[in-house]
Scaffold this motif. Structure first.
Motif, short mmCIF file in Angstrom:
data_model
loop_
_atom_site.label_atom_id
_atom_site.label_comp_id
_atom_site.label_asym_id
_atom_site.label_seq_id
_atom_site.Cartn_x
_atom_site.Cartn_y
_atom_site.Cartn_z
N TRP A 1 -12.95 -1.35 3.82
CA TRP A 1 -11.93 -1.64 3.05
C TRP A 1 -11.60 -0.73 2.01
O TRP A 1 -12.78 -0.61 0.82
N ASN A 2 -10.50 -0.20 1.19
CA ASN A 2 -10.82 0.46 0.42
C ASN A 2 -9.70 0.05 -0.38
O ASN A 2 -9.67 0.77 -1.95
N GLN A 3 -9.65 -1.23 -1.19
CA GLN A 3 -9.58 -2.43 -1.83
C GLN A 3 -11.57 -3.45 -2.46
O GLN A 3 -10.65 -3.34 -3.49
N TRP A 4 -12.41 -2.46 -2.35
CA TRP A 4 -13.26 -3.76 -2.64
C TRP A 4 -13.49 -3.48 -4.29
O TRP A 4 -14.34 -4.73 -4.79
N ASP A 5 -13.21 -2.23 -4.18
CA ASP A 5 -13.44 -1.84 -5.88
C ASP A 5 -12.31 -3.33 -6.77
O ASP A 5 -12.49 -3.96 -7.94
N ALA A 6 -10.88 -3.62 -5.92
CA ALA A 6 -9.91 -4.78 -6.96
C ALA A 6 -10.62 -5.88 -6.66
O ALA A 6 -10.18 -7.46 -6.91
N ASP B 1 -6.93 0.77 5.35
CA ASP B 1 -6.08 -0.25 4.47
C ASP B 1 -6.59 -1.42 5.56
O ASP B 1 -7.02 -1.39 6.86
N PRO C 1 0.25 -1.09 0.53
CA PRO C 1 -0.35 -0.09 -0.12
C PRO C 1 0.72 1.14 -0.30
O PRO C 1 0.54 2.34 -0.41
N ILE D 1 -3.87 -8.39 -4.07
CA ILE D 1 -4.45 -7.58 -3.35
C ILE D 1 -3.82 -7.49 -1.95
O ILE D 1 -4.18 -8.04 -1.03
N TRP E 1 -9.67 -2.88 9.49
CA TRP E 1 -9.53 -2.04 9.14
C TRP E 1 -9.34 -0.92 9.90
O TRP E 1 -9.55 -0.59 10.63
#
Length: 411
Positions: free
Chosen positions: A72-77, A308, A4, A44, A292
């Motif tokens: 979580w800032n990764q949900w789009d991925a 994160d 990150p 991820i 998170w």
């Protein structure tokens, strides 16, 4: 691959988590410090917290390091078929992802229900089911202790405490083990467990008893049957697999380590010491997802961004040289390990006590019934499941002098 904050990240996968996790954690700490950038399936990014003090900070500050996975800032991925979704899901209705006052109420409901279990009743059930399982192989002279015993015992006891009839126990064990091991019948197993739980809830509404489910239904915090069922499923899975691994890992230690050989048949003290050492050195739950960050912060010298994901490195924290005495193992009554977590989201004390009684009784019964128990294969040939999350043996073949079946009369 990068982390990150742009640093080279370590994939949280590979055979070394199976073969030499302690050495791997030492190398990760040496190369990256107490907070390590890692990559989950599908590249991820996340952080793995290895430091004892840092883990204490993360688990002790739920406002800054939240259990709310919506942050979580990764949900789009994350793809829809991501294999870790059952573990790191969004808007999951169980206690695992509830936060704030509602979580405290939920934890109190579960804790009160488990505290209602009488110690003598728990031991009696654990001994009865353990003897029943030993009866299935004691006259053969050999067994595979993981598949024939450890992976069958905890859930049989838990199902009885919940209020399931004993005859439903074997089917529940098969269903949950299929789910845990990702077998072909995993979906059918999940359906069987959910259906069985729904039926039991309906029965306990109509006719409450002296059991965990009835006590949960008596709680006045306003939880729905669906919420209670989700928590029961979590309790069942979390209570079964780690306890089975605790039994297996402790028996492996006692059968392979010369420090325990002399006292193996000399009383209960060695069993307690082996179980305690396993929680420090070979803990069943190695890593946990997760927490998170609710806002930007700094942890272990790392800049953690809002949203994160931080993974809890329980096994690595237990071996942190910053808190070890000359690198030696903690033994005896020292239970400052992270094996049951820490903070308001730790494993409830009552659940920990239930797991300990089941594991200790399971070990004691098999050693009492098979007094010359020994490994049937070289110790170096024993293998572990290839997982960074839960650490347990794939098998533990043993041999012994055949002994008589006790049967119902002997139990």
């Amino acid at each position: 691959m990068t982390s990150p904050d742009g640093h080279t990240a370590v994939p949280l996968s590979g055979p070394r988590f199976q073969t030499e996790p302690a050495q791997l954690y030492r190398e990760m700490r040496r190369d990256h410090g107490s907070v390590v950038p890692v990559l989950l399936d599908g590249d991820i990014p996340a952080w793995l917290v290895l430091g004892y003090r840092e883990l204490h900070q993360v688990t002790g500050d739920p406002a800054l390091f939240s259990r709310d996975s919506d942050l979580w800032n990764q949900w789009d991925a994350v793809p829809e078929n991501w294999p870790l979704l059952p573990m790191i899901g969004r808007k999951q209705p169980s206690i695992l992802y509830t936060v704030g006052e509602r979580h405290r109420q939920r934890a109190a409901m579960i804790g009160n229900a488990l505290e209602g279990v009488e110690a003598t009743e728990l031991i009696r059930h654990a001994e009865r089911f353990a003897d029943e399982l030993v009866d299935s192989f004691c006259d053969k002279g050999s067994a595979e202790v993981i598949g024939d015993y450890a992976m069958l015992l905890p859930l049989r006891v838990l199902a009885r405490l919940y209020g399931f009839p004993d005859e439903e126990g074997p089917g529940l064990v098969t269903a949950l083990n299929d789910m845990i091991n990702g077998r072909e019948g995993a979906l059918a197993g999940q359906s069987h467990l959910a259906g069985s739980m729904q039926r039991l809830l309906a029965e306990k509404h109509a006719e409450p008893g002296d059991d965990v489910i009835s006590r949960m239904l008596e709680d006045d915090s306003g939880f729905t049957d669906e919420e209670i069922m989700q928590d029961l499923m979590v309790m069942m899975a979390a209570g079964h697999q780690p306890t089975a691994d605790w039994i297996g890992n402790s028996l492996r230690l006692m059968l392979t380590d010369g420090r325990f050989a002399a006292s193996l048949f000399g009383g209960r003290h060695s069993v307690a010491e082996a179980m305690n050492e396993v929680l420090w050195e070979d803990t069943p739950t190695q890593n946990v997802a997760g927490r998170w960050a609710a806002r930007d912060t700094v942890l272990g010298g790392r800049h953690i961004r809002s949203g994160d994901l931080l993974l809890l490195g329980l096994a690595a924290a237990n071996s942190d040289p910053q808190v070890r005495v000359d690198g030696a193992a903690f033994t005896g009554g020292n239970n400052a390990f992270f094996s049951f977590g820490h903070g308001e989201h730790r494993c409830p004390f009552a659940a920990q006590e239930v797991a300990e009684v089941i594991a200790r009784t399971g070990i004691e019964v098999v050693l009492d019934r098979l007094p010359d128990l020994d490994l049937a294969v070289p110790a170096e040939s024993l293998t572990r499941r290839p997982s960074p999350w839960l650490r347990g043996l794939t098998s533990l073949p043993v041999r012994f002098t055949p002994t008589p079946v006790l049967g119902d009369a002997g139990r």
